[in-house]
Write an enzyme that holds these catalytic residues in place. Structure first.
Site, PDB file in Angstrom:
ATOM      1  N   ASP A   1      -3.403   0.534  10.155  1.00  0.00           N
ATOM      2  CA  ASP A   1      -4.457   1.495  10.497  1.00  0.00           C
ATOM      3  C   ASP A   1      -5.732   1.154   9.721  1.00  0.00           C
ATOM      4  OD1 ASP A   1      -3.936   2.225   7.929  1.00  0.00           O
ATOM      5  OD2 ASP A   1      -3.001   4.149   8.424  1.00  0.00           O
TER       6      ASP A   1
ATOM      7  N   GLU B   1       0.838  -1.186   0.000  1.00  0.00           N
ATOM      8  CA  GLU B   1       0.000   0.000   0.000  1.00  0.00           C
ATOM      9  C   GLU B   1       0.879   1.243   0.000  1.00  0.00           C
ATOM     10  OE1 GLU B   1      -1.682   0.710   3.765  1.00  0.00           O
ATOM     11  OE2 GLU B   1      -2.736   2.517   3.139  1.00  0.00           O
TER      12      GLU B   1
ATOM     13  N   ASP C   1      -0.511  -0.771   6.082  1.00  0.00           N
ATOM     14  CA  ASP C   1      -0.334  -0.193   7.410  1.00  0.00           C
ATOM     15  C   ASP C   1      -1.337  -0.771   8.401  1.00  0.00           C
ATOM     16  OD1 ASP C   1       1.824   1.446   7.085  1.00  0.00           O
ATOM     17  OD2 ASP C   1       0.632   3.074   6.209  1.00  0.00           O
TER      18      ASP C   1
ATOM     19  N   ASP D   1      -7.158   2.510   7.093  1.00  0.00           N
ATOM     20  CA  ASP D   1      -7.002   2.447   5.642  1.00  0.00           C
ATOM     21  C   ASP D   1      -6.308   1.158   5.227  1.00  0.00           C
ATOM     22  OD1 ASP D   1      -8.245   4.799   5.283  1.00  0.00           O
ATOM     23  OD2 ASP D   1      -6.431   5.986   4.875  1.00  0.00           O
TER      24      ASP D   1
END
Ligand code: TSJ
Length: 640
Positions: free
Chosen positions: A507, A428, A505, A509
């Site tokens: 997180d 990503e 990541d 997203d």
């Protein structure tokens, strides 16, 4: 030869039988992983469900005990305890003889028919202990086994009693043997969904599930009086429905057939087949019988109504099932199974009986519910239109395959063509992608950066998915084609990489990207997941830098806690916010280097679970999505 000698010889044979089970447990339960572990419970519960199918029991209690054992109780007649031939109580034979059962219940529908049920003796052989209480004839009869061998002394060939009772029923408490199983903690969520499913298939049964291992005991009663209708409703609960739930049942040639289905506003079908309450993940004759008749019935109606003109081709089977969720549950006196996992129903008469019932009942229904019929045909038309577009899109994609290898110049492929060694990282973000390209071992590691949020494939139609450049690049990089329901071009043997590693990541997203990719794989290339090629990279969350000694990467909060306990002196804690923050060297050390990195393998049990999972993943709430990722994170093993 005296009777006693007979018994001894027989008991030796029994022990040898159970010894064989302990030597090769995988042969009897499929695997000794957590999945195999849960099957111990299902096997025992299925025996109680058989008693329910006989009309003799309506409650089953399934309890996961604090000590790691499991207790299953029913309120049936109690396993017969009278002396059987060979001078042993009948019940003891159930637990010590391979494939016992059926001797005294001929003519019953047996869930354990075919090769499914491994038999309670297998569960016994693989348990540290099994404790049995049978309430019947006014007494509680007791028996006990350790690693399959009886430890309770018989009294004149009969079981000792441990009390009086007016009730009847069977109670089994067993502890999986840690010498056999990799992990001995049952997966509560899987047990729950299986029990729920059993409740749907048996509308007059109540299953009381308890997990006493939790701080606050979990107690759930599964009772689904609407049966498979309720099952369909539940599967479709988060979707916009296009029709009501259609339900019918019937009996032909001694085979009971029950069908429930409903159309939703989606571009895929979910068809689940059950025989004698057992899920048939590979489908089989009942499913094909249903599909064949359904396709022909809809085509006939469409022509009668003038929706299909003379020049038009028939709708395909996939067209008429576009948006369909269906459950086909049959009861067969003598089921046979084939297929790789013996989960494909093989009886030809099951196809005949299903076809007959479906044909009769569906025509009856559609004649009276023309609006529903029209909605179904509208779904088929929609599918046909998309199919034509997709066929074009696919031809384009496939014809460009060799040249479109790297459409955006983004894929940095590896040099080796030895698929067993090769890995592709789907990364990503461009900045992390850049570091990864620098850091990788170019001999066997390929990097494909993807940007932003790629399409939500669960919602989008396939031509849109295929139009997405990043997805195209990815599919062509894999080199094994893809499948989308209308003809299957997918060939896993051509896969260019052994590991497909999603690197995002930690997180929201990142979780979103991971779930999108997983959904894409699950929907179009499910074998990638089933065959264990898909992984999620776990970059560390922290780096601990002590004033003395070596720095250490910490991959999760548990690792941090451990570090805090173990490490005495002062240390600085560096928190990583994202992959983009790491330089190439750090990225190699923590996430790429096979010697040091942490990967989690993506695993999905079967289609039923998977559709639940997809739904959960694609739902709009964030928490369940994270739960999925986290759930797998707990199973993470250092990949060395
Ligand atoms: F797996 C198992 F064997 F351990 C087991 C069996 C576990 C549990 C929880 C329940 C049972 C079980 C078996 N419940 N009910 C029965 N019923 C019989 O075995 C039974 C009872 C009566 C008669 C009869 O003909 O009178 C026949 C049978 C097979």
């Amino acid at each position: 030869m005296s009777k006693k000698q007979d018994y001894n010889e027989n008991s030796i044979a029994v022990l040898e039988g159970l010894e064989a089970v302990r030597k090769r447990p995988g042969m009897y339960i499929g695997s000794v992983t957590r999945k195999g572990l849960n099957h111990l419970i299902y096997e025992i519960v299925d025996n109680a469900v058989d008693e329910h199918l006989q009309g003799e029991c309506d409650k089953i209690y399934v309890t996961l005990e604090r000590d790691g054992s499991c207790t299953v109780v029913d309120n049936g007649r109690g396993i017969p305890v009278g002396m059987h031939e060979k001078g042993v109580p009948a019940s003891r034979l159930v637990f010590t003889t391979l494939h016992a059962g059926g001797k005294f219940d001929d003519g019953a529908y047996k869930t354990s028919g075919g090769l499914h049920g491994v038999g309670s003796s297998v569960v016994n052989a693989l348990s540290s202990y099994m404790d049995v209480e049978i309430s019947r004839d006014g007494y509680i009869h007791h028996d006990r086994f350790e690693r399959g061998e009886p430890t309770e002394k018989l009294v004149k060939g009969l079981l000792p009693t441990i009390g009086k009772t007016k009730a009847t029923g069977t109670k089994i408490n067993f502890l999986p043997d840690p010498e056999i199983f990799e992990k001995t903690d049952f997966k509560g969520d899987d047990v729950k969904s299986r029990m729920h499913e059993t409740a749907y298939l048996n509308p007059n049964l109540t299953i009381i599930y308890e997990d006493k291992r939790k701080d606050e005991v979990e107690h759930i009663e599964f009772h689904e009086p609407d049966g498979i209708k309720g099952f369909v409703k539940d599967i479709n609960k988060n979707n916009e429905s296009v029709t009501d739930i259609i339900y019918f049942e019937g009996k032909a040639d001694g085979i009971e057939v029950e069908v429930a289905f409903q159309y939703i506003n989606e571009f895929h079908e979910t068809i689940l087949g059950f025989c004698n309450n057992i899920y048939n993940s590979e489908g089989g004759t009942h499913i094909t019988g249903f599909k064949t008749v359904f396709t022909s019935v809809i085509n006939n109606y469409a022509r009668e109504l003038g929706i299909l003109k003379e020049k038009d081709d028939n709708f395909t089977g996939a067209d008429v099932r576009n948006g369909m969720t269906a459950i086909i549950s049959i009861k067969h006196p003598d089921p046979r199974f084939e297929g790789q996992t013996k989960t494909k129903l093989d009886n030809q008469d099951a196809s005949k009986a299903t076809s007959k019932i479906v044909n009769d009942e569906i025509v009856l229904y559609f004649d009276r519910n023309l609006e529903t019929l029209k909605s179904v045909i509208a779904c088929a038309e929609k599918s046909r239109k998309i199919r034509k577009t997709e066929e074009k899109a696919k031809t384009n994609l496939l014809s460009k395959k060799k040249f479109s290898f790297d459409q955006n110049g983004k894929l940095s492929n590896c040099e080796s063509r030895d698929a067993k060694k090769c890995e592709i990282f789907i990364v990503e973000g461009d900045s992390a992608g850049g570091s990864a390209k620098e850091a990788r071992n170019r001999e066997y590691q390929a990097i494909l950066p993807i940007r932003g949020k790629i399409l939500n494939v669960e919602k989008a139609s396939i031509d849109k998915v295929l139009a997405n450049a990043e997805i195209k690049t990815m599919i062509s990089a894999f080199e094994c084609g893809f499948s989308e329901g209308y003809g299957n071009d997918f060939d896993i043997t051509k896969l260019r990489y052994d590991k497909i590693i999603i690197m995002a990541d930690a997180d929201v997203d990142g979780a979103h990207i991971s779930t999108l990719l997983l959904t894409l794989f699950y929907r179009f290339m499910p074998e990638l997941i089933y065959e264990g090629h898909v992984y999620i990279a776990m970059p560390p969350l922290y780096k601990a830098i002590p004033s003395k000694g070596e720095e250490e990467y910490l991959y999760d909060d548990t690792a941090l806690e451990k570090y805090r306990k173990k490490h005495k002196g002062p240390f600085t804690l560096q928190r990583y916010k994202g992959l983009g923050e790491m330089d190439a060297e750090q990225l190699w050390e923590t996430t790429l280097d096979p010697e040091r990195r942490m990967l989690k393998k993506v695993e999905i049990e079967d289609g039923r679970m998977a559709s639940d999972v997809t739904e959960m993943l694609m739902g709009n709430e964030v928490p369940p999505r994270r739960a999925f990722i986290y759930e797998h994170a707990r199973d993470a093993e250092l990949d060395v």
